[in-house]
Scaffold this active site. Structure first.
Site, short mmCIF file in Angstrom:
data_model
loop_
_atom_site.label_atom_id
_atom_site.label_comp_id
_atom_site.label_asym_id
_atom_site.label_seq_id
_atom_site.Cartn_x
_atom_site.Cartn_y
_atom_site.Cartn_z
N HIS A 186 -91.45 -77.54 59.68
CA HIS A 186 -90.89 -77.01 60.92
C HIS A 186 -91.23 -77.96 62.07
O HIS A 186 -92.32 -78.54 62.10
CB HIS A 186 -91.44 -75.61 61.21
CG HIS A 186 -90.69 -74.93 62.32
ND1 HIS A 186 -90.95 -75.19 63.63
CD2 HIS A 186 -89.66 -74.05 62.29
CE1 HIS A 186 -90.12 -74.49 64.38
NE2 HIS A 186 -89.31 -73.78 63.59
N GLU B 3 -82.41 -77.67 61.54
CA GLU B 3 -82.77 -77.10 62.83
C GLU B 3 -82.86 -78.22 63.87
O GLU B 3 -83.93 -78.84 64.02
CB GLU B 3 -84.14 -76.42 62.75
CG GLU B 3 -84.20 -75.22 61.85
CD GLU B 3 -85.30 -74.26 62.32
OE1 GLU B 3 -84.98 -73.10 62.57
OE2 GLU B 3 -86.46 -74.68 62.42
P1 PGA Z 1 -85.22 -69.71 67.65
O1 PGA Z 1 -86.19 -70.48 66.65
O2 PGA Z 1 -84.31 -68.84 66.84
O3 PGA Z 1 -86.15 -68.90 68.52
O4 PGA Z 1 -84.46 -70.75 68.44
C1 PGA Z 1 -85.73 -70.95 65.41
C2 PGA Z 1 -86.83 -71.63 64.64
O5 PGA Z 1 -87.68 -72.31 65.24
O6 PGA Z 1 -86.91 -71.50 63.39
#
Ligand code: PGA
Length: 255
Positions: free
Chosen positions: A98, A168
């Protein structure tokens, strides 16, 4: 062939503050998920809550994951958790790579070791990749390709069956707006191409590609439909059982 269920994953990050709050949110999510059969619901909790939430998930449609795990099985690593510990707590999934862990020092090499260790411990890995920014020269494509290549070094075709790629873009995490569905769809195709090139011919499966970054009930449908992704990784909105339940219902209702 049966259609793959959409993967809707909540990433609670360092929330909520107490176990009782965690149980309360979880029971709301469990209720929402109970009648939905076309999705797979996964909640990635702080490690301290794993055991209690695994117990609470028994007999429900929700499965539990951790948000990170170290690459060693045991030893002098104060403060860290091994993938075996996560597995023995009853979790089936772990998020690795992440951007918030990368920001705390996880390099591509460390992430690769964590992925291999987690897979060998029997966990399914939610492997996060994503560029910090997008420029017109397309450099971000090379950036994501490198993250994938580095992260998957040494992963066999067989073990790849237990990897999801969570795309992401860092600029969308915690932001107001998600990526444009058109751009997401292109990215999904690109990620499949990168994985195909990395593993060569004869890949027995399509690795699920899910999207995370500013997903909420108002954009979940367009992201899933027009983005054509296999699921969602939801941060903030997964801490609100009602709104996360709305996302689950939306995903379940898609053809
Ligand atoms: P968010 O975070 O939905 O609050 O933008 C997503 C993540 O970091 O997995």
């Amino acid at each position: 062939m049966a259609k793959m269920k959409k993967l809707i994953i909540g990433n609670w990050k360092m929330n909520p503050a107490t176990l009782s709050e965690a149980k309360l949110i979880f029971s709301g999510i469990k209720k929402s998920a109970s009648s939905l059969s076309k999705i797979e619901t996964i909640i990635c909790t702080p490690s301290l809550y794993l055991t209690a939430l695994v117990a609470a998930s028994k007999g429900s449609k929700v499965t539990i994951g951790a948000q990170d795990a170290f690459y060693q099985s045991s030893g002098p690593f104060t403060g860290l958790l091994s993938p075996e510990m996560v597995r023995s707590a009853g979790a089936d999934y772990v998020i690795i790579g992440h951007s918030e862990r990368r920001a705390e020092g996880d390099t591509d090499e460390i992430i690769n070791k964590k992925i291999l260790a987690a897979l060998h411990a029997g966990l399914t890995v939610i492997f996060c990749v994503g560029e910090k920014e997008r420029s017109h020269d397309g450099h971000f494509l090379e950036f994501v390709k490198r993250q994938i290549y580095m992260g998957l070094q040494g992963v066999s075709k067989k073990l790849l069956a237990r990897v999801f790629i969570a795309y992401e873009p860092v600029w969308a995490i915690g932001a107001e707006d998600a990526i444009l569905p058109r751009d997401l769809h292109q990215m999904k195709i690109y990620i499949h191409k990168v994985i195909g090139e990395f593993f060569g011919p004869g890949l027995p499966l399509k690795v699920p590609v899910i999207y995370g970054g500013a997903v909420h009930p108002e954009n979940a449908e367009v992201i899933l439909k027009a983005g054509e992704v296999d699921g969602l990784l939801v941060g903030r909105e997964s801490l609100d059982a009602k709104r996360f339940g709305m996302i689950l219902s939306i995903a379940n209702s898609l053809k």
